[in-house]
Enzyme design. Structure first.
Site, PDB file in Angstrom:
ATOM      1  N   ASN A 165      -9.705  79.049  35.916  1.00  0.00           N
ATOM      2  CA  ASN A 165      -9.431  78.210  34.547  1.00  0.00           C
ATOM      3  C   ASN A 165     -10.106  77.052  34.378  1.00  0.00           C
ATOM      4  O   ASN A 165      -9.641  75.872  34.877  1.00  0.00           O
ATOM      5  CB  ASN A 165      -7.863  77.942  34.187  1.00  0.00           C
ATOM      6  N   LYS A 200     -10.210  75.170  31.937  1.00  0.00           N
ATOM      7  CA  LYS A 200      -9.868  74.313  30.892  1.00  0.00           C
ATOM      8  C   LYS A 200     -11.026  73.809  30.037  1.00  0.00           C
ATOM      9  O   LYS A 200     -11.953  74.520  29.739  1.00  0.00           O
ATOM     10  CB  LYS A 200      -9.118  73.192  31.707  1.00  0.00           C
ATOM     11  N   HIS A 207      -0.260  79.091  29.221  1.00  0.00           N
ATOM     12  CA  HIS A 207      -0.483  78.238  30.217  1.00  0.00           C
ATOM     13  C   HIS A 207       0.403  77.094  29.910  1.00  0.00           C
ATOM     14  O   HIS A 207       0.754  76.942  28.728  1.00  0.00           O
ATOM     15  CB  HIS A 207      -1.991  77.807  30.122  1.00  0.00           C
ATOM     16  N   GLU A 262      -0.011  74.178  29.760  1.00  0.00           N
ATOM     17  CA  GLU A 262      -0.664  73.072  28.755  1.00  0.00           C
ATOM     18  C   GLU A 262      -0.724  73.530  27.271  1.00  0.00           C
ATOM     19  O   GLU A 262      -0.501  72.773  26.392  1.00  0.00           O
ATOM     20  CB  GLU A 262      -2.220  72.775  29.260  1.00  0.00           C
ATOM     21  N   GLU A 306       3.117  79.359  37.944  1.00  0.00           N
ATOM     22  CA  GLU A 306       2.506  77.974  37.892  1.00  0.00           C
ATOM     23  C   GLU A 306       3.434  77.107  37.855  1.00  0.00           C
ATOM     24  O   GLU A 306       3.752  76.473  36.724  1.00  0.00           O
ATOM     25  CB  GLU A 306       1.180  77.829  36.836  1.00  0.00           C
ATOM     26  N   GLY A 363      -2.944  70.519  38.799  1.00  0.00           N
ATOM     27  CA  GLY A 363      -3.629  69.058  38.877  1.00  0.00           C
ATOM     28  C   GLY A 363      -3.014  67.883  39.623  1.00  0.00           C
ATOM     29  O   GLY A 363      -3.534  66.859  39.019  1.00  0.00           O
ATOM     30  N   SER A 378      -2.661  73.455  42.082  1.00  0.00           N
ATOM     31  CA  SER A 378      -3.340  72.828  43.118  1.00  0.00           C
ATOM     32  C   SER A 378      -3.790  73.503  44.389  1.00  0.00           C
ATOM     33  O   SER A 378      -3.811  73.072  45.570  1.00  0.00           O
ATOM     34  CB  SER A 378      -2.458  71.709  43.737  1.00  0.00           C
TER      35      SER A 378
HETATM   36  C1  PEP Z   1      -4.135  75.539  36.080  1.00  0.00           C
HETATM   37  O1  PEP Z   1      -4.442  74.710  35.281  1.00  0.00           O
HETATM   38  O2  PEP Z   1      -4.018  76.537  35.972  1.00  0.00           O
HETATM   39  C2  PEP Z   1      -4.111  75.110  37.695  1.00  0.00           C
HETATM   40  C3  PEP Z   1      -3.541  75.599  38.454  1.00  0.00           C
HETATM   41  O3  PEP Z   1      -4.761  73.896  37.791  1.00  0.00           O
HETATM   42  P1  PEP Z   1      -4.939  73.184  39.229  1.00  0.00           P
HETATM   43  O4  PEP Z   1      -5.649  74.126  40.085  1.00  0.00           O
HETATM   44  O5  PEP Z   1      -6.054  72.245  39.045  1.00  0.00           O
HETATM   45  O6  PEP Z   1      -3.858  72.576  39.651  1.00  0.00           O
END
Ligand code: PEP
Length: 252
Positions: free
Chosen positions: A12, A14, A100, A102, A170, A176, A214
């Site tokens: 992703n 973003k 997601h 976000e 998630e 992040g 992460s």
């Molecule tokens: C995400 O945004 O779906 C995600 C898992 O981000 P990160 O790997 O940076 O934690």
């Protein structure tokens, strides 16, 4: 426990990248994937919409799949700034991320909205990657499994089956941040999601359940070895070819 499914490693991106960056990153991953041949892992790139064409050109016949990061629930209409699942399919996508955290936070998307988007994706022959996950406050209150399975029930459309949905667990607090749940905590949630899927999806034991939050090359192997983890949704580490490829290799 279902670990025999083919793992899906999804990136992703973003809101990152330019055309040159996208061509470079996707081209480099395509070279690695083509050299590796069929290594038993599915790879998916979800760039920002304006970069989809560049990524499509760069991945060529490498076998890497293309996806969007969101879609509108309607097929077309007066929705300035939005894109439809039909448009994503027309642009060469086969997947789209929906729900997601976000999007849920920044655009007030609740389970009903996510479910409608997932249904729209399916209607356009896209596989929705339906994201669910608890906040830190919910985890600390001991409510992670309850929250996540509740989101699952609210966000998965009727008629879902292993061929037309992917689930991504998630934890919001792991995205992040460099913080990752313990392997036991990941296993507990993935097992609960698998069990809940039995009531709401066909071929529930074959639905892929990704972990996201992460994931890095350094921790990918141990996370991907957890029961009922069938791949990863990767944010930050998907922006560097070596890191994303390292995660894919850990899944192979
Ligand atoms: C995400 O945004 O779906 C995600 C898992 O981000 P990160 O790997 O940076 O934690």
């Amino acid at each position: 426990m279902t670990q025999s499914l083919r793992q899906l490693i999804a990136g992703n991106w973003k809101m990152h990248g330019t055309t040159a960056f996208a061509s470079d990153l996707a081209g480099s991953l395509a070279d690695k994937a083509s050299a590796a041949g069929n290594n038993g892992v599915d790879m998916l790139l979800c760039p920002p919409s304006p970069l989809i064409a560049a990524v499509r050109g760069a991945i060529g016949e490498s076998g890497i799949a293309l996806g969007g990061q969101d879609c509108h629930a309607a097929e077309q209409g007066a929705h300035t700034g939005d894109i439809s699942a039909t448009m994503l399919a027309d642009a060469g996508c086969s997947y789209v991320i929906v729900g997601h955290s976000e999007r849920r936070a920044d655009h007030a998307e609740d389970d009903a909205v996510v479910k409608a988007k997932a249904a729209a994706a399916q209607a356009s022959n896209l596989v929705p990657v339906i994201c669910i996950g608890e906040t830190l406050a919910e985890r600390e209150a001991g409510r992670a499994v309850e929250v996540v399975t509740g989101q699952l029930r609210g966000s998965v459309p009727e008629g879902a089956s292993a061929s037309n949905i992917v689930i991504a667990y998630e934890p919001v607090w792991a995205i992040g941040t460099g913080r990752v749940p313990t392997l036991a905590d990941i296993a507990e949630v993935h097992d609960a999601v698998r069990a809940a899927l039995a009531d709401i999806a066909g071929d529930a034991e074959k639905v892929r359940i990704l972990y996201g939050g992460s994931v890095k090359p350094e921790n990918a192997a141990e996370i991907l070895a957890v029961g009922n983890v069938n791949g990863a949704l990767v944010g930050g580490a998907s922006l560097k070819a070596d890191d994303f490829w390292g995660i894919a290799e850990a899944a192979a």
